[in-house]
Motif scaffolding. Structure first.
Motif: not given
Ligand SMILES: Cc1ncc(COP(=O)(O)O)c(C=O)c1O
Length: 499
Positions: A111-113, A142-144, A257-263, A298-302, A361-363, A389-392, A395-397
């Motif tokens: 959903h980062k698109v 990575g996803n953004y 929370s990565g960017s906290a956008g989803t929050l 936990i790729q994408g967060i923190g 992983l973050s899902g 589940g932000t991605d699936s 991405m993590y094979g």
């Molecule tokens: C796989 C994954 N999960 C969670 C997040 C966190 O989402 P957000 O940036 O909206 O907080 C990201 C952000 O890039 C991500 O790529």
């Protein structure tokens, strides 16, 4: 630079006119936020064309797919966003845990698109981004940046991905296929939680006025896209689940929370349905829990900091989840042995077991945090928790292979599967879950000072403005203005349909 005022008028008319001419030539029509929130509002002519279009093609029509109502398996829009409804046999709690699946988003399967679109489009329609002269720089783990590169390519402008060199191989493979030039992938030192290094690289790139940095951690377009698009989509998920039990109540929204956008979607769900907002982070990098730091997978967060767009004072709980759990469950959910164990031994519906590959992983971390939340709050069968589940797993094979080789060099067997299930699901407790009081919220908010005021130069008054809930409510006023500006922009291109 103004950090907290959102542009709602044309800033540079010449840049604006060039952008109109460019989009006309590229045959790009921009969807409004209202259309992405409720895709039934997308004109039928566009919808019909989309049915024939590959959702992963760099085609302008796919901008009209940057929403939650897609299904990769079937053409056309879905009535409800695709989601998993996780049963107590898996979660060990009675509360309904509903996971909206980001994998159905186009181009990047995450959903980062949407966040990327939300950050760039307000700049375009306010004459602040010249697609002929500017490069869009997308700092990310990575996803953004994949989303940003996809949007840039569709719009016919240069997009530059900035991400840590240690992110999953799949992210780099994807990027190589989408960027215009190899140099548009900029690797920074470290892994997941090395965001400071990303900022340093962006500061260097920003010295060239051709580079426009679209910093998802401070762009309110990211927050607002999730408020107005993801929020209502998650409400639709909850409404759908409620059809089976009218007394179901939305107890909480959980998101890492990565960017906290989803929050930002949590702010919507709290305002509309009274849901508590739960922010999730990696236990190995417990920034919100204990002002901590560290490495995790936990790729994408923190990211060892508090994003500028995180409405911290509206957050109700913080939950820490270990990457040992997400790595192990990534293997359990996505190996033949693990799936066999879940279906045969745990008697889970094989269709659900197969669908668990919708969790990256973050899902997985979000699901574990939802379970902890249910335990901590004593939630029951009439309570629902919504998460994403932000991605699936796609991405993590490579991460799975690495983990299996280091932990189970002799192979992952049924006993190992049972151990993983016992340790990370059946045995899950409500540890590392903190219910925030006023002081707790302020502690986290104040931590942001060091990044934003000291390091990034945000004026103190702008930093502090965000303490006021009215600041966050007022942000929403920008969205209908942007939508009108998007419509006006489209009218000027003279195009009324994509492609
Ligand atoms: C796989 C994954 N999960 C969670 C997040 C966190 O989402 P957000 O940036 O909206 O907080 C990201 C952000 O890039 C991500 O790529």
């Amino acid at each position: 630079m103004n950090w907290t005022e959102l542009p709602t008028a044309i800033v540079d008319r010449r840049v604006y006119d060039r952008a109109v001419a460019h989009m006309k030539a590229a045959r790009v029509v921009l969807p409004t936020f209202a259309e992405l929130a409720d895709p039934s509002a997308i004109p039928a002519s566009i919808g019909a064309e989309l049915d024939r279009l590959d959702p992963d093609a760099p085609h302008p029509g796919n901008l009209f797919r940057v929403h939650w109502y897609n299904d990769r398996g079937t053409p056309g829009r879905t009535a409800t966003p695709r989601y998993l409804d996780l049963p107590p046999a898996l979660t060990g709690v009675e509360a309904r845990i509903l996971v909206a699946l980001g994998r159905h988003f186009p181009m990047i399967g995450a959903h980062k698109v949407l966040a990327a679109y939300g950050c760039l489009v307000p700049r375009i329609v306010t004459g602040q981004f010249d697609p002929e002269r500017h490069k869009a720089v997308w700092p990310s783990t990575g996803n953004y940046c994949r989303g940003g590169v996809a949007i840039s390519r569709i719009l016919g402008c240069r997009g530059v991905a900035v991400l840590p060199e240690g992110m999953s191989r799949e992210r780099f493979d994807w990027l190589r296929g989408w960027v215009a030039h190899g140099e548009d992938i900029v690797r920074t030192p470290g892994t997941e939680s090395n965001v400071k290094e990303i900022y340093d690289k962006c500061a260097e790139l920003a010295r060239d006025p051709a580079n426009v940095i679209l910093n998802q951690f401070s762009e309110f377009g990211n927050y607002l896209a999730h408020y107005v698009v993801t929020g209502p989509a998650l409400r639709a998920v909850f409404d759908d689940a409620r059809k089976q039990s009218r007394s179901l109540h939305l107890a909480a929204f959980v998101a890492a929370s990565g960017s906290a956008g989803t929050l930002g979607a949590g702010d919507y769900l709290k305002a509309e349905l009274g849901a508590r907002i739960v922010a999730v982070e990696a236990l190995e990098c417990p920034t919100m829990l204990s002002n901590g730091y560290g490495e995790h997978n936990i790729q994408g967060i923190g990211d060892k900091h508090i994003p500028f767009i995180h409405n911290v004072l509206n957050t109700d709980l913080v939950v820490g989840v270990s990457d040992r759990a997400s790595d192990a469950l990534n293997l359990l959910f996505n190996s033949e042995v693990g799936r066999g164990y879940l279906a045969q031994r745990r008697r889970l519906d094989p269709a659900l077991v197969a669908a668990l590959d919708g969790l990256g992983l973050s899902g997985i971390a979000n699901v574990l945090a939802a379970i902890k939340t249910a335990r901590r709050l004593g939630l029951g069968a009439e309570d629902a928790i919504v998460t994403v589940g932000t991605d699936s797993a796609a991405m993590y094979g490579s991460e799975r292979e690495k983990f299996a080789a280091s932990r189970y060099p002799g192979g992952f067997d049924q006993v190992n599967a049972g151990e993983v299930f016992g340790e990370h699901l059946a045995g899950i407790a409500d540890d590392h879950a903190v219910e925030l009081d006023t002081q707790g919220r302020q502690r986290i908010f104040n931590l942001g000072y060091y990044t934003w005021v000291e390091q990034q130069g945000v004026p103190l008054a702008e930093f502090d403005r965000r303490r006021d809930p009215r600041f966050w409510r007022k942000l929403q006023d920008a969205v209908p203005v942007w939508d009108r500006m998007i419509e006006e922009f489209n009218a000027r291109t003279g195009l009324n349909r994509p492609g």
